[in-house]
Scaffold this motif. Structure first.
Motif, PDB file in Angstrom:
ATOM      1  N   TRP A   1       5.490 -12.462   3.013  1.00 55.36           N
ATOM      2  CA  TRP A   1       5.671 -10.775   3.095  1.00 55.36           C
ATOM      3  C   TRP A   1       4.360 -10.314   2.092  1.00 55.36           C
ATOM      4  O   TRP A   1       4.331  -9.992   2.964  1.00 55.36           O
ATOM      5  N   ASN A   2       4.364 -11.443   1.204  1.00 56.44           N
ATOM      6  CA  ASN A   2       2.867 -10.437   1.039  1.00 56.44           C
ATOM      7  C   ASN A   2       1.409 -10.477   1.648  1.00 56.44           C
ATOM      8  O   ASN A   2       0.698  -9.636   1.712  1.00 56.44           O
ATOM      9  N   ARG A   3       1.565 -12.042   2.899  1.00 54.00           N
ATOM     10  CA  ARG A   3       0.818 -11.927   3.890  1.00 54.00           C
ATOM     11  C   ARG A   3       0.434 -10.676   4.732  1.00 54.00           C
ATOM     12  O   ARG A   3      -0.636 -10.081   5.023  1.00 54.00           O
ATOM     13  N   ILE A   4       1.866 -10.370   5.742  1.00 55.36           N
ATOM     14  CA  ILE A   4       2.348  -9.774   6.254  1.00 55.36           C
ATOM     15  C   ILE A   4       2.070  -7.886   5.698  1.00 55.36           C
ATOM     16  O   ILE A   4       1.603  -7.369   6.219  1.00 55.36           O
ATOM     17  N   ALA A   5       2.790  -8.358   4.324  1.00 53.73           N
ATOM     18  CA  ALA A   5       2.103  -6.774   3.372  1.00 53.73           C
ATOM     19  C   ALA A   5       0.540  -5.822   3.283  1.00 53.73           C
ATOM     20  O   ALA A   5      -0.082  -5.193   3.704  1.00 53.73           O
ATOM     21  N   ARG A   6       0.104  -7.545   3.232  1.00 53.34           N
ATOM     22  CA  ARG A   6      -1.764  -7.368   3.234  1.00 53.34           C
ATOM     23  C   ARG A   6      -2.153  -7.014   4.410  1.00 53.34           C
ATOM     24  O   ARG A   6      -3.421  -5.672   4.535  1.00 53.34           O
ATOM     25  N   PHE A   7      -1.689  -7.509   5.176  1.00 55.00           N
ATOM     26  CA  PHE A   7      -2.377  -7.219   6.885  1.00 55.00           C
ATOM     27  C   PHE A   7      -1.856  -5.588   7.097  1.00 55.00           C
ATOM     28  O   PHE A   7      -2.643  -4.706   7.483  1.00 55.00           O
ATOM     29  N   LEU A   8      -1.171  -5.382   6.810  1.00 58.64           N
ATOM     30  CA  LEU A   8      -0.664  -3.651   7.102  1.00 58.64           C
ATOM     31  C   LEU A   8      -0.826  -2.455   6.222  1.00 58.64           C
ATOM     32  O   LEU A   8      -1.973  -1.503   6.195  1.00 58.64           O
ATOM     33  N   GLU A   9      -1.207  -3.265   4.735  1.00 58.45           N
ATOM     34  CA  GLU A   9      -2.556  -2.380   4.226  1.00 58.45           C
ATOM     35  C   GLU A   9      -3.534  -1.712   4.535  1.00 58.45           C
ATOM     36  O   GLU A   9      -3.920  -1.176   4.591  1.00 58.45           O
ATOM     37  N   LYS A  10      -4.061  -3.445   5.289  1.00 65.60           N
ATOM     38  CA  LYS A  10      -5.611  -3.267   5.807  1.00 65.60           C
ATOM     39  C   LYS A  10      -5.578  -2.471   6.529  1.00 65.60           C
ATOM     40  O   LYS A  10      -6.790  -1.532   6.644  1.00 65.60           O
ATOM     41  N   VAL A  11      -4.837  -2.595   7.511  1.00 66.06           N
ATOM     42  CA  VAL A  11      -5.248  -2.205   8.932  1.00 66.06           C
ATOM     43  C   VAL A  11      -4.700   0.039   8.931  1.00 66.06           C
ATOM     44  O   VAL A  11      -4.993   0.344   9.252  1.00 66.06           O
ATOM     45  N   MET A  12      -3.574   0.426   8.047  1.00 63.09           N
ATOM     46  CA  MET A  12      -3.349   1.006   7.376  1.00 63.09           C
ATOM     47  C   MET A  12      -4.616   1.485   7.085  1.00 63.09           C
ATOM     48  O   MET A  12      -5.125   2.805   6.779  1.00 63.09           O
ATOM     49  N   LEU A  13      -5.034   1.644   5.983  1.00 58.91           N
ATOM     50  CA  LEU A  13      -6.042   2.142   5.169  1.00 58.91           C
ATOM     51  C   LEU A  13      -6.924   2.278   6.215  1.00 58.91           C
ATOM     52  O   LEU A  13      -7.890   3.081   5.184  1.00 58.91           O
ATOM     53  N   GLN A  14      -8.093   1.091   6.557  1.00 58.12           N
ATOM     54  CA  GLN A  14      -8.569   1.391   8.120  1.00 58.12           C
ATOM     55  C   GLN A  14      -8.331   2.280   8.209  1.00 58.12           C
ATOM     56  O   GLN A  14      -9.267   3.436   8.412  1.00 58.12           O
ATOM     57  N   LYS A  15      -7.445   2.961   8.718  1.00 56.33           N
ATOM     58  CA  LYS A  15      -6.827   3.650  10.039  1.00 56.33           C
ATOM     59  C   LYS A  15      -7.353   5.206   9.444  1.00 56.33           C
ATOM     60  O   LYS A  15      -8.579   5.929   9.495  1.00 56.33           O
TER      61      LYS A  15
END
Ligand code: ZN
Length: 198
Positions: A172-186
């Motif tokens: 969960w945390n690994r996917i969460a980190r990915f989604l956070e990174k992507v959305m933050l970058q956008k």
């Protein structure tokens, strides 16, 4: 843009119910009524009755979700089976994860639909800026995606990203980190674009 993204409360009720693990109220009412009026058949304890009624509710909820063809379609694409999502013992949603799982947020497809942008093309490549494009295809996030795939051991797709999150807290945390990174970058890139265009 970032202000707009924060303000949107347009996510459909059906998707919110699933995401927040809250069964539709009419199913809850029905469950309560059945519990109240039940003539408990031979030897069935209250606990057993409750769990059988809850099973019934989950089945009805899933059928409703399957039959929904208008609202919450992106969420439904990702969360096909309600029960494992609702019964998980780990995993909290963040604001940005919810954006990714609902498609209501910093996505051209959404902003165009609600009239905040005139085009829905991706600012990084030639695709259309949908949540599917952002999460699974856009070249801008190749590195983040690859890191996520390496960490989770899962080649993420719309079909397996949620099952992967549900495996355990670490996944969960690994996917969460990915989604956070992507959305933050956008969000950050959007801010830069706005500043530059002023
Ligand atoms: Zn792209």
């Amino acid at each position: 843009m970032i202000k707009l993204c924060r303000a949107y409360r347009t996510t459909s009720t059906v998707a919110l119910q699933v995401l927040s693990k809250s069964p539709p109220i009419e199913l809850l009412v029905e469950e309560r009524a059945k519990l109240y009026h039940a003539n408990r058949p031979d030897g069935l304890s209250v606990g057993e009755l409750k769990s059988s009624l809850r099973e019934e509710l989950m089945e009805k909820w899933q059928r409703k979700w399957n039959a929904e063809t208008q609202k919450g379609q992106w969420t439904k694409r990702l969360i096909k089976n309600i029960e494992p999502w609702v019964k998980r013992k780990h995993g909290d949603l963040t604001y940005r994860m919810t954006q990714a799982l609902t498609g209501h947020g910093c996505f051209g497809s959404f902003l165009k639909r609600i009239g905040k942008e005139s085009v829905d093309n991706c600012h990084y490549c030639s695709g259309t800026d949908t949540p599917d494009h952002t999460m699974f295809h856009c070249v801008r996030f190749d590195m983040e995606r690859r890191t996520c795939c390496l960490e989770t051991g899962c080649n993420i797709t719309p079909d397996n990203i949620v099952p992967c999150m549900l495996e355990n807290q670490q996944q969960w945390n690994r996917i969460a980190r990915f989604l956070e990174k992507v959305m933050l970058q956008k969000e950050a890139d959007e801010r830069t674009r706005q500043t530059n265009s002023q």
